[in-house]
Motif scaffolding. Structure first.
Motif, mmCIF file in Angstrom:
data_model
loop_
_atom_site.group_PDB
_atom_site.id
_atom_site.type_symbol
_atom_site.label_atom_id
_atom_site.label_comp_id
_atom_site.label_asym_id
_atom_site.label_seq_id
_atom_site.Cartn_x
_atom_site.Cartn_y
_atom_site.Cartn_z
ATOM 1 N N ARG A 299 -5.087 -3.269 -2.640
ATOM 2 C CA ARG A 299 -6.253 -4.161 -2.601
ATOM 3 C C ARG A 299 -6.787 -4.190 -1.176
ATOM 4 O O ARG A 299 -6.022 -4.394 -0.238
ATOM 5 C CB ARG A 299 -5.858 -5.572 -3.073
ATOM 6 N N GLY A 300 -8.089 -3.956 -1.047
ATOM 7 C CA GLY A 300 -8.727 -3.974 0.257
ATOM 8 C C GLY A 300 -8.764 -2.615 0.940
ATOM 9 O O GLY A 300 -9.365 -2.482 2.012
ATOM 10 N N ALA A 301 -8.137 -1.589 0.331
ATOM 11 C CA ALA A 301 -8.089 -0.276 0.973
ATOM 12 C C ALA A 301 -9.509 0.207 1.276
ATOM 13 O O ALA A 301 -9.804 0.710 2.355
ATOM 14 C CB ALA A 301 -7.363 0.724 0.076
ATOM 15 N N SER A 302 -10.414 0.015 0.297
ATOM 16 C CA SER A 302 -11.793 0.455 0.471
ATOM 17 C C SER A 302 -12.702 -0.715 0.864
ATOM 18 O O SER A 302 -13.652 -0.532 1.607
ATOM 19 C CB SER A 302 -12.280 1.097 -0.839
ATOM 20 N N ASP A 303 -12.420 -1.891 0.312
ATOM 21 C CA ASP A 303 -13.310 -3.053 0.464
ATOM 22 C C ASP A 303 -12.553 -4.230 1.046
ATOM 23 O O ASP A 303 -12.014 -5.011 0.337
ATOM 24 C CB ASP A 303 -13.904 -3.388 -0.909
ATOM 25 N N ASP A 304 -12.448 -4.350 2.387
ATOM 26 C CA ASP A 304 -13.186 -3.580 3.368
ATOM 27 C C ASP A 304 -12.269 -3.181 4.524
ATOM 28 O O ASP A 304 -12.716 -2.701 5.563
ATOM 29 C CB ASP A 304 -14.366 -4.453 3.862
ATOM 30 N N LYS A 305 -10.937 -3.394 4.336
ATOM 31 C CA LYS A 305 -10.049 -3.182 5.492
ATOM 32 C C LYS A 305 -10.033 -1.726 5.953
ATOM 33 O O LYS A 305 -10.020 -1.450 7.157
ATOM 34 C CB LYS A 305 -8.639 -3.648 5.145
ATOM 35 N N GLY A 306 -10.010 -0.788 4.995
ATOM 36 C CA GLY A 306 -9.987 0.630 5.366
ATOM 37 C C GLY A 306 -11.249 0.995 6.134
ATOM 38 O O GLY A 306 -11.199 1.710 7.147
ATOM 39 N N PRO B 106 0.822 -1.210 0.000
ATOM 40 C CA PRO B 106 0.000 0.000 0.000
ATOM 41 C C PRO B 106 0.857 1.261 0.000
ATOM 42 O O PRO B 106 1.961 1.260 0.549
ATOM 43 C CB PRO B 106 -0.787 -0.108 1.307
ATOM 44 N N LEU B 107 0.333 2.297 -0.587
ATOM 45 C CA LEU B 107 1.009 3.584 -0.485
ATOM 46 C C LEU B 107 -0.012 4.710 -0.448
ATOM 47 O O LEU B 107 -1.161 4.553 -0.859
ATOM 48 C CB LEU B 107 2.024 3.777 -1.612
ATOM 49 N N ILE B 108 0.426 5.848 0.110
ATOM 50 C CA ILE B 108 -0.401 7.055 0.133
ATOM 51 C C ILE B 108 -0.003 7.854 -1.095
ATOM 52 O O ILE B 108 1.184 8.083 -1.319
ATOM 53 C CB ILE B 108 -0.126 7.901 1.391
ATOM 54 N N GLU B 109 -0.998 8.254 -1.862
ATOM 55 C CA GLU B 109 -0.699 8.880 -3.143
ATOM 56 C C GLU B 109 -1.420 10.218 -3.195
ATOM 57 O O GLU B 109 -2.574 10.323 -2.780
ATOM 58 C CB GLU B 109 -1.239 7.942 -4.227
ATOM 59 N N ASP B 110 -0.735 11.243 -3.716
ATOM 60 C CA ASP B 110 -1.391 12.526 -3.955
ATOM 61 C C ASP B 110 -2.107 12.461 -5.288
ATOM 62 O O ASP B 110 -1.516 12.066 -6.287
ATOM 63 C CB ASP B 110 -0.352 13.648 -4.016
ATOM 64 N N THR B 111 -3.383 12.811 -5.309
ATOM 65 C CA THR B 111 -4.115 12.858 -6.574
ATOM 66 C C THR B 111 -4.780 14.231 -6.652
ATOM 67 O O THR B 111 -4.866 14.930 -5.635
ATOM 68 C CB THR B 111 -5.195 11.768 -6.658
ATOM 69 N N PRO B 112 -5.256 14.609 -7.847
ATOM 70 C CA PRO B 112 -5.933 15.900 -7.961
ATOM 71 C C PRO B 112 -7.130 16.000 -7.009
ATOM 72 O O PRO B 112 -7.521 17.096 -6.610
ATOM 73 C CB PRO B 112 -6.382 15.939 -9.420
ATOM 74 N N GLN B 113 -7.711 14.845 -6.626
ATOM 75 C CA GLN B 113 -8.866 14.866 -5.725
ATOM 76 C C GLN B 113 -8.453 14.714 -4.249
ATOM 77 O O GLN B 113 -9.299 14.531 -3.385
ATOM 78 C CB GLN B 113 -9.858 13.758 -6.084
ATOM 79 N N GLY B 114 -7.152 14.760 -3.986
ATOM 80 C CA GLY B 114 -6.693 14.620 -2.612
ATOM 81 C C GLY B 114 -5.908 13.339 -2.411
ATOM 82 O O GLY B 114 -5.709 12.561 -3.353
ATOM 83 N N LYS B 115 -5.481 13.116 -1.183
ATOM 84 C CA LYS B 115 -4.662 11.940 -0.893
ATOM 85 C C LYS B 115 -5.532 10.678 -0.880
ATOM 86 O O LYS B 115 -6.668 10.719 -0.398
ATOM 87 C CB LYS B 115 -3.981 12.086 0.469
ATOM 88 N N VAL B 116 -4.968 9.589 -1.425
ATOM 89 C CA VAL B 116 -5.670 8.305 -1.377
ATOM 90 C C VAL B 116 -4.719 7.226 -0.862
ATOM 91 O O VAL B 116 -3.505 7.347 -0.993
ATOM 92 C CB VAL B 116 -6.229 7.864 -2.759
ATOM 93 N N ILE B 117 -5.325 6.189 -0.284
ATOM 94 C CA ILE B 117 -4.582 5.006 0.153
ATOM 95 C C ILE B 117 -4.803 3.969 -0.950
ATOM 96 O O ILE B 117 -5.946 3.597 -1.214
ATOM 97 C CB ILE B 117 -5.144 4.480 1.484
ATOM 98 N N ARG B 118 -3.712 3.531 -1.646
ATOM 99 C CA ARG B 118 -3.906 2.631 -2.777
ATOM 100 C C ARG B 118 -3.424 1.229 -2.436
ATOM 101 O O ARG B 118 -2.260 1.037 -2.103
ATOM 102 C CB ARG B 118 -3.205 3.150 -4.032
#
Lengths: 461, 461
Positions: free
Chosen positions: B123-130, B109-121
């Motif tokens: 597998r599982g970041a959103s579904d469902d561990k995060g 996993p890494l924290i990434e700067d995107t135009p929409q803000g920082k994201v955690i990238r």
């Protein structure tokens, strides 16, 4: 009587030297010359080099000739005034997957005892390395016994037959003077079903296509997008379900233009072969011929065109489940053609049919594979009768003129580019599992195949 | 004011401790807990152990509980007399293929700067561990500030959500007394499209099926058998093309029994959300909603059933071409269900439909996957209004009641087996690429998600 004694000694030499001939074939089979997979490029060349060295050892003037794809092996016995005979075979083989279904590793050939006799088991044993080596061993025996061959020969062995022979036609054109011969001998066909020797006088053509359908720019979750977003697998299965109707009739407009009905003579000959479609299918675990029920089994596989889906993939295919809408789906399909069906016209019709079925949000990409018409030989040439007699003598039963459902576009290419006819004689059997796991070639096919070519050389010499 | 100050300190602690919370999430994301693939069995358990250790560290009475499949993690805050709240999440993740489409390795996993803000990238970041960790961090902050939680809690974290939760229902039955609570909080859903906080009040059900069609007992050469032998890919595409008609209507008899139309109130609420299907599709490279054109986009994904082909494979799919008639072909398909559609009845109908289309020489085998009906919550319970207010406070905009196209069968299981309602609140976003390469979770979702749970705990405590 002189001829009989000349050939007698050649045949007994072949019998005596069979163990050494088998050793050579085994060495050849150990080279994994899979032409369709770029990962095997070096192995394909190694097979060409091996073959070239064999021919040089037999006194041929032989060389490996580069093409934009895999190389050709070309050899000459001696360059005389007479119109030589050309011998054609291919040294490349089909892919081996699914590998786990092989009982021995596909490139570790072995001789196996079976209830039907000894067989040589390996990828390429029957298609086409074993068959190709029946030529080479016949040449070797003639050279051993008589110091020279009864005819001048040109040999042409290619390495792209299983991947559509993309370099062959340009090569024939560029080397037409060198390769033109009185007749081409092609060893890439089979005995008739019950082991009866045969000359194949017609072959189906082939046109193949890979279709790639793309929709979203990524795989989607079917929970978030299902019902709203185009699914490329659904698009693909929908279009593939419309090519043939339930009676096996292909629905593309104009598809049957050029398909020819059998002559009464050939219809009678084929009927005499006593082919039983259900019995034929039972050997692979099936019972019921599908397709055009108004046609005989031999017509269906030798004289009628077909459409087949050879491969399909899309979405999640691993263990378990993944509720995905994939970004793309792919299929490989092919048509077998008969009579004078025009592969290029059919390609255009098929592509238009697919394009018309693809919805706005999807794109389609085509990758053509082969586009060769069917071939039909002129069997009134007396060489056919001579070869038929030689085959009948060797196998002790009447040889037959038969058709083949497979495609050997080389016969059409020889006719079109070099203006010469082809004689298709081979010793494969229906249960050889060519293109499948556990391919084999009967030891008898190999031994009597070489003897057959030795006799045919004498008959045509 | 007392309540406000109680929660105020908890929220500022969450803000201050965010870097440490992220470190913990990263550690959790590095464990490749793919539950659908038996190769990852050990990793799934490792994720359970990690989670259990975290909870013990927070003073929970926690344990990893074996099941015939992957384990459950169960924890209790304290055992009081009050009806506790149950928190549910899952620590398993989807498979990662196609791996080559990931921009970073899925389990690094890494924290990434995107135009929409920082994201955690990852597998599982959103579904469902995060999402699951938003609970855990909210609990931690309450404990840090006040030494105890405002309610008694039961935690249930499973490791089979992505593979159909085969062990869940038996586990709920066997441990009903221990697990029964006043209400279940489920964090496995999303914000509404534009980042508006939302409580999901209805979910589609799911029934999946793997279909295996077999014909000959080996792969066949289409030259020898094409036109005569059954092709399982053709059989498969034919049947898959008949499940939906061109307007997206599913043709199985009785399929729409139980599908319910929207209430006028909900129809008006959903209309007010201003969903634009074309704009939604444009984010994944599409434009045109397919399917039932008489329905609004939100109806299609939240309130209408669907049929999707999730995967298909058969024959030769490697490089190049192989003119094979394969021995078998496979597809994975799934139905999303709404209203009171009965997954078991639909399974029977679908299987009968497939069987009827399979010709004599073919066999068909089914492997069912999940069979959960749709869920609809009773939003008249005052806890819904309390949670809605807490969410509106945290996100500074009115929270909405929404639907979801995905399936979270646990809500139905809680109702049926434990007799309790569920509140589905989550902070995922439509562009999180869950189930796809490059899954991400917005850093804001994680931080405000934990704050939201801290507030909801206060509101329901």
């Amino acid at each position: 009587m002189t001829d009989n004694s000349r050939i007698g000694e050649v045949l007994s030499t072949l019998d005596k030297e069979l163990p050494q001939a088998l050793d050579r074939l085994m060495e050849f089979l150990r080279i994994p010359s899979v032409s369709t997979d770029p990962a095997y490029r070096g192995e394909v060349r190694r097979a060409a080099d091996w073959l070239c060295a064999e021919l040089i050892g037999l006194g041929f003037e032989a060389s490996v000739r580069d093409t934009p794809g895999h190389p050709m092996v070309v050899a000459h016995s001696q360059r005389g005034d007479r119109r030589p005979l050309l011998f054609y075979g291919h040294y490349d083989v089909q892919p081996v997957d699914p590998l786990e279904l092989w009982q021995n590793p596909p490139f570790e050939p072995l001789i196996e005892d079976t209830p039907q006799g000894k067989v040589i088991r390996a990828r390429g044993a029957s298609d086409d390395k074993g068959q190709l080596m029946t030529f080479v061993e016949a040449f070797r025996a003639w050279k051993t016994v008589h110091g020279r061959l009864p005819s001048d020969l040109v040999l042409l062995f290619e390495g792209e037959e299983e991947s559509g022979s993309p370099s062959l036609r340009p090569f024939l054109r560029e080397n037409a003077e060198e390769l033109r011969a009185g007749m081409a001998m092609i060893c890439d066909t089979g005995l008739y079903a019950d082991g009866r020797p045969a000359i194949t006088t017609q072959l189906r053509g082939l046109y193949g296509e890979e279709i790639v359908i793309r929709a979203a720019d990524r795989d989607l979750h079917s929970g978030s997008f299902g019902g709203l977003a185009a699914n490329p697998i659904q698009v693909l299965v929908n279009v593939l379900s419309t090519v043939k109707d339930s009676s096996g009739h292909i629905t593309l407009p104009g598809f049957y233009d050029g398909v020819e009905e059998l002559s009464d003579a050939l219809r009678a000959d084929w009927a005499a072969l006593g082919f039983d479609a259900s019995e034929f299918l039972s050997r692979v675990g099936l019972k019921q011929p599908i397709g055009e029920q108004s046609r005989t089994g031999l017509e269906m596989v030798w004289n009628r065109p077909t459409f087949e889906i050879n491969g399909i993939t899309g979405g999640y295919t691993g263990e378990g489940f993944k509720t995905v809408l994939p970004a793309e789906a792919r299929a490989k399909v092919s048509f077998r053609l008969t009579g004078t069906q025009d592969p290029k016209r059919i390609r255009d019709t098929f592509r238009a049919h697919v394009r018309a079925a693809v919805p706005q949000d999807c794109t389609v990409e085509f990758h053509g594979h082969g586009a060769s018409p069917a071939s039909r030989m002129d069997i009134s040439d007396p060489a056919f009768a001579a070869a038929k007699t030689a085959l009948s003598d060797e196998w002790d039963r009447e040889a037959a003129y038969i058709g083949a459902g497979g495609s050997i576009p080389i016969a059409g290419d020889f006719k079109e580019i070099l203006g010469m006819d082809s004689m298709l004689i081979g010793f494969g059997r229906d249960d050889d599992r060519i293109h499948s796991p556990n391919e084999k070639y009967d030891l008898q096919s190999f031994a009597k195949g070489a003897r057959s070519w030795a006799r045919i050389l004498a008959a045509l010499g």
